[in-house]
Write a protein that holds these residues in place. Structure first.
Motif, mmCIF file in Angstrom:
data_model
loop_
_atom_site.group_PDB
_atom_site.id
_atom_site.type_symbol
_atom_site.label_atom_id
_atom_site.label_comp_id
_atom_site.label_asym_id
_atom_site.label_seq_id
_atom_site.Cartn_x
_atom_site.Cartn_y
_atom_site.Cartn_z
ATOM 1 N N THR A 1 0.846 -1.213 0.000
ATOM 2 C CA THR A 1 0.000 0.000 0.000
ATOM 3 C C THR A 1 0.875 1.254 0.000
ATOM 4 N N ASN A 2 2.080 1.157 0.596
ATOM 5 C CA ASN A 2 2.943 2.351 0.637
ATOM 6 C C ASN A 2 3.356 2.815 -0.760
ATOM 7 N N ARG B 1 3.959 -7.918 -1.112
ATOM 8 C CA ARG B 1 5.335 -7.542 -0.765
ATOM 9 C C ARG B 1 5.339 -6.496 0.345
ATOM 10 N N GLY B 2 4.594 -6.807 1.440
ATOM 11 C CA GLY B 2 4.536 -5.888 2.578
ATOM 12 C C GLY B 2 5.949 -5.590 3.062
ATOM 13 N N ARG B 3 6.193 -4.327 3.365
ATOM 14 C CA ARG B 3 7.551 -3.873 3.687
ATOM 15 C C ARG B 3 7.600 -3.276 5.087
ATOM 16 N N GLY B 4 8.668 -3.593 5.827
ATOM 17 C CA GLY B 4 8.869 -2.960 7.120
ATOM 18 C C GLY B 4 10.037 -1.996 7.061
ATOM 19 N N ARG B 5 10.448 -1.482 8.215
ATOM 20 C CA ARG B 5 11.614 -0.606 8.257
ATOM 21 C C ARG B 5 12.848 -1.408 7.877
ATOM 22 N N GLY C 1 3.367 -2.116 13.433
ATOM 23 C CA GLY C 1 4.571 -1.427 12.989
ATOM 24 C C GLY C 1 4.189 -0.273 12.064
ATOM 25 N N ILE C 2 5.050 0.721 12.026
ATOM 26 C CA ILE C 2 4.753 1.935 11.253
ATOM 27 C C ILE C 2 5.945 2.250 10.343
ATOM 28 N N LEU C 3 5.654 2.495 9.095
ATOM 29 C CA LEU C 3 6.713 2.809 8.127
ATOM 30 C C LEU C 3 6.340 4.103 7.430
ATOM 31 N N GLY D 1 2.592 4.370 6.547
ATOM 32 C CA GLY D 1 2.153 2.975 6.391
ATOM 33 C C GLY D 1 1.988 2.340 7.765
HETATM 34 C C1 BTN Z 1 7.925 -2.037 10.688
HETATM 35 O O1 BTN Z 1 7.604 -2.280 11.852
HETATM 36 O O2 BTN Z 1 9.022 -2.397 10.247
HETATM 37 C C2 BTN Z 1 6.965 -1.284 9.822
HETATM 38 C C3 BTN Z 1 5.888 -2.149 9.268
HETATM 39 C C4 BTN Z 1 4.898 -1.383 8.407
HETATM 40 C C5 BTN Z 1 3.909 -2.272 7.704
HETATM 41 C C6 BTN Z 1 2.871 -1.484 6.954
HETATM 42 S S1 BTN Z 1 1.553 -2.490 6.360
HETATM 43 C C7 BTN Z 1 0.952 -1.178 5.385
HETATM 44 C C8 BTN Z 1 2.171 -0.495 4.784
HETATM 45 N N1 BTN Z 1 2.586 -1.174 3.567
HETATM 46 C C9 BTN Z 1 3.780 -1.761 3.716
HETATM 47 O O3 BTN Z 1 4.358 -2.442 2.842
HETATM 48 N N2 BTN Z 1 4.277 -1.521 4.920
HETATM 49 C C10 BTN Z 1 3.368 -0.729 5.726
#
Ligand code: BTN
Length: 267
Positions: A37-38, A62-66, A134-136, A152
């Motif tokens: 979504t980011n 492909r959800g992404r974190g920090r 988690g917040i990105l 995100g």
């Molecule tokens: C983290 O803790 O590393 C951050 C995680 C963030 C996840 C959210 S889910 C919605 C948005 N899209 C992503 O790919 N990442 C953020």
């Protein structure tokens, strides 16, 4: 197929039917499945979508974190969304927005589920020492100011213990595991957006001091000895404060204060 939750689909109509906020979201993109979504929100922001645009998906491929970590985002189990924000902020203050998001998620969880999450710097939310949110945030700058921020937010809502990938089973939890209840994701989203809107409006008028105060009240590590990992360096000291730009202030034994922009608290 039954997922045990009759109306729990995050369609645009369902989201709009439970909203309590007034300005956020000003526009909704709801996907069955998306890469992340980011990235979509970032592209839409570049094309001019406005403050408060919401991008949400039932699943991210492909959800992404920090720090380029992956973020497990299984179908129908969580809230995986990004908000486009266009705050009037100098670049140096962009790091304050994730605190606003963390406090808003925490307040929503507190009011809806009656549990108080622990904030882990920089922007994780934990229950019983396990991460559920988690917040990105990804920022675009223009002439020393924030042009837009893509915020995100990933929340593990209805996963069961047996569903976690092996690498995160020890460190992750969901709100369902914490409360032993199936949670209506649209209602939780509506509560988060309401808190976000209230905190965002407040910050626009009075600045971020109140947000940082609320954040520190919810963080069990404030005023404690901590160790921070930053790439291949470690810093040890007392977590004394968060400054006006969102940096962690670490006090060494000799009294010297170090400003930390990024990293992970190890313990
Ligand atoms: C983290 O803790 O590393 C951050 C995680 C963030 C996840 C959210 S889910 C919605 C948005 N899209 C992503 O790919 N990442 C953020």
């Amino acid at each position: 197929m039954s997922y045990g939750i009759r109306y729990d689909l995050l369609s645009e109509d369902r989201i709009k039917s439970v909203l309590k906020s007034r300005f956020i979201p000003q526009k909704v993109y709801a996907f069955w499945s998306i890469g992340t979504t980011n990235d979509f929100a970032y592209r839409m922001a570049q094309q001019g979508d406005g403050d408060g645009t919401l991008v949400i998906a039932e699943k991210q491929e492909r959800g992404r974190g920090r720090k380029s970590r992956t973020w497990d985002s299984p179908f129908l189990r969580g809230l995986w969304f990004s908000l486009i924000l266009r705050p009037d902020l100098p670049s140096a203050k962009a790091g304050l927005i994730p605190y606003l998001a963390g406090v808003s998620v925490s307040e929503a969880v507190e009011s809806m589920l009656n549990i108080q999450p622990d904030m882990k710097w920089p922007n994780d939310l934990l229950i019983n020492n396990k991460k559920f949110c988690g917040i990105l945030s990804e920022v675009d700058f223009n002439n020393g100011k924030v042009n837009f921020i893509v915020l995100g937010i990933g929340i593990n809502v209805n996963q069961l213990a047996s569903e976690w990938p092996k690498d995160i089973v020890k460190t992750a939890t969901s709100l369902r595991l914490a409360t032993e209840k199936i949670i209506d994701r649209a209602e939780l989203l509506a509560e988060i957006l309401l808190k976000l809107e209230e905190n965002y409006e407040h910050a626009k008028i009075d600045g971020f001091e109140g947000i940082l105060r609320k954040w520190k009240k919810r963080c069990s590590k404030v005023r404690k000895e901590i160790v921070i990992q930053q790439e291949n360096q470690r810093f040890q000291g007392k977590f004394v404060n968060i400054d006006e730009d969102g940096c962690l202030l670490l006090k060494y034994e000799n009294g010297e204060i170090k400003k930390i922009f990024a990293g992970d608290i190890l313990y």
